[in-house]
Write a protein that holds these residues in place. Structure first.
Motif, short mmCIF file in Angstrom:
data_model
loop_
_atom_site.label_atom_id
_atom_site.label_comp_id
_atom_site.label_asym_id
_atom_site.label_seq_id
_atom_site.Cartn_x
_atom_site.Cartn_y
_atom_site.Cartn_z
N THR A 61 11.65 8.04 -0.81
CA THR A 61 13.32 7.89 -0.47
C THR A 61 13.56 9.69 -1.35
O THR A 61 13.64 10.43 -0.41
N SER A 62 12.56 9.95 -2.13
CA SER A 62 13.00 11.25 -2.68
C SER A 62 11.76 11.56 -4.24
O SER A 62 11.05 10.73 -4.25
N LYS A 63 11.66 12.84 -4.31
CA LYS A 63 10.72 13.24 -5.59
C LYS A 63 11.52 13.85 -6.15
O LYS A 63 12.00 14.76 -6.15
N THR A 64 11.16 14.00 -7.58
CA THR A 64 11.84 14.54 -8.41
C THR A 64 11.02 14.76 -9.94
O THR A 64 9.84 13.81 -9.63
N ASP A 77 0.64 -0.85 0.43
CA ASP A 77 0.01 0.10 0.07
C ASP A 77 0.35 1.11 0.17
O ASP A 77 2.01 1.39 0.80
N LYS A 78 0.59 1.93 -1.45
CA LYS A 78 1.17 2.96 -1.13
C LYS A 78 1.56 4.12 0.23
O LYS A 78 2.55 4.58 0.49
N SER A 79 0.47 4.37 1.06
CA SER A 79 0.52 5.05 2.40
C SER A 79 1.59 3.92 3.20
O SER A 79 2.27 4.58 4.58
N GLU A 80 1.92 2.34 3.07
CA GLU A 80 3.23 1.90 4.03
C GLU A 80 3.62 2.46 3.59
O GLU A 80 4.77 2.02 4.66
N LEU A 81 4.82 2.68 2.38
CA LEU A 81 5.87 3.10 1.65
C LEU A 81 6.05 5.07 2.12
O LEU A 81 5.37 5.39 1.79
N ASN A 124 -2.33 7.51 -12.11
CA ASN A 124 -0.27 7.07 -11.64
C ASN A 124 0.61 6.26 -12.77
O ASN A 124 -0.18 4.92 -12.94
N TYR A 125 1.87 6.69 -13.33
CA TYR A 125 2.37 5.46 -13.96
C TYR A 125 3.27 5.59 -12.71
O TYR A 125 3.86 6.06 -12.31
N TYR A 130 4.32 8.22 -10.67
CA TYR A 130 4.63 9.47 -11.46
C TYR A 130 3.44 9.49 -11.64
O TYR A 130 2.18 9.14 -12.28
N ASP A 131 3.07 10.59 -10.81
CA ASP A 131 1.92 11.16 -11.12
C ASP A 131 1.61 12.51 -11.61
O ASP A 131 0.18 13.25 -11.57
N GLY A 132 2.31 12.58 -12.63
CA GLY A 132 1.62 13.66 -13.78
C GLY A 132 2.64 14.84 -13.27
O GLY A 132 2.82 15.56 -14.81
N LYS A 133 3.24 15.10 -12.30
CA LYS A 133 3.78 16.26 -12.34
C LYS A 133 5.63 15.60 -11.43
O LYS A 133 6.84 16.64 -12.01
N SER A 134 5.60 14.62 -10.88
CA SER A 134 7.09 13.99 -9.92
C SER A 134 6.83 12.48 -10.27
O SER A 134 5.80 11.85 -9.99
N PHE A 135 7.87 12.24 -10.02
CA PHE A 135 8.64 11.12 -9.82
C PHE A 135 9.01 10.97 -8.06
O PHE A 135 9.51 11.83 -7.74
N GLU A 136 8.45 9.56 -7.33
CA GLU A 136 8.32 9.41 -6.32
C GLU A 136 9.13 8.23 -6.35
O GLU A 136 8.83 7.33 -6.55
#
Length: 111
Positions: free
Chosen positions: A38-41, A31-35, A60-61, A73-79
């Motif tokens: 490390t960074s956003k770019t 679950d993304k909420s469990e993670l 999201n991709y 990738y949410d359309g704005k940044s990579f997490e």
């Protein structure tokens, strides 16, 4: 065609071009909420190659790398997410979403 869409198409073509047959592995639910990221770019920083691409129900991709974990990738940044944030392995072989919206990763570690 906008720049982001072109990038997604290029990533998809590269992945399809270099895809290969792989062993079927068990998948582990994450679950993304469990993670914790490390960074956003705003640029993709994988260097080991992409093994899996998946678009979830929210648009999201998710990109699974050969040795560097997962990026979303949410359309704005990579997490980015790795074993440091809870993945069982940094080699991602498959990505799927269940009917409840949970994202599942098949890894080289088998779960």
């Amino acid at each position: 065609m906008n720049r982001k869409l072109k990038m997604i198409y290029i990533l998809l073509l590269v992945t399809l071009n270099f895809s290969c047959v792989e062993k079927k592995s068990a998948e582990k639910e994450i679950d993304k909420s469990e993670l914790v990221s490390t960074s956003k770019t705003d640029t993709l920083k994988f260097t080991s190659g992409i093994r899996a691409i998946f678009q979830d129900s929210k648009g999201n991709y998710w990109l699974g790398s050969h040795k560097e974990g997962v990026s979303v990738y949410d359309g704005k940044s990579f997490e980015y997410f790795t074993t440091n944030e809870g993945l069982s392995d940094n080699q991602i072989r498959s990505i799927q979403e269940d009917k409840n919206g949970k994202i599942w990763f098949g890894t080289a570690n088998g779960y």
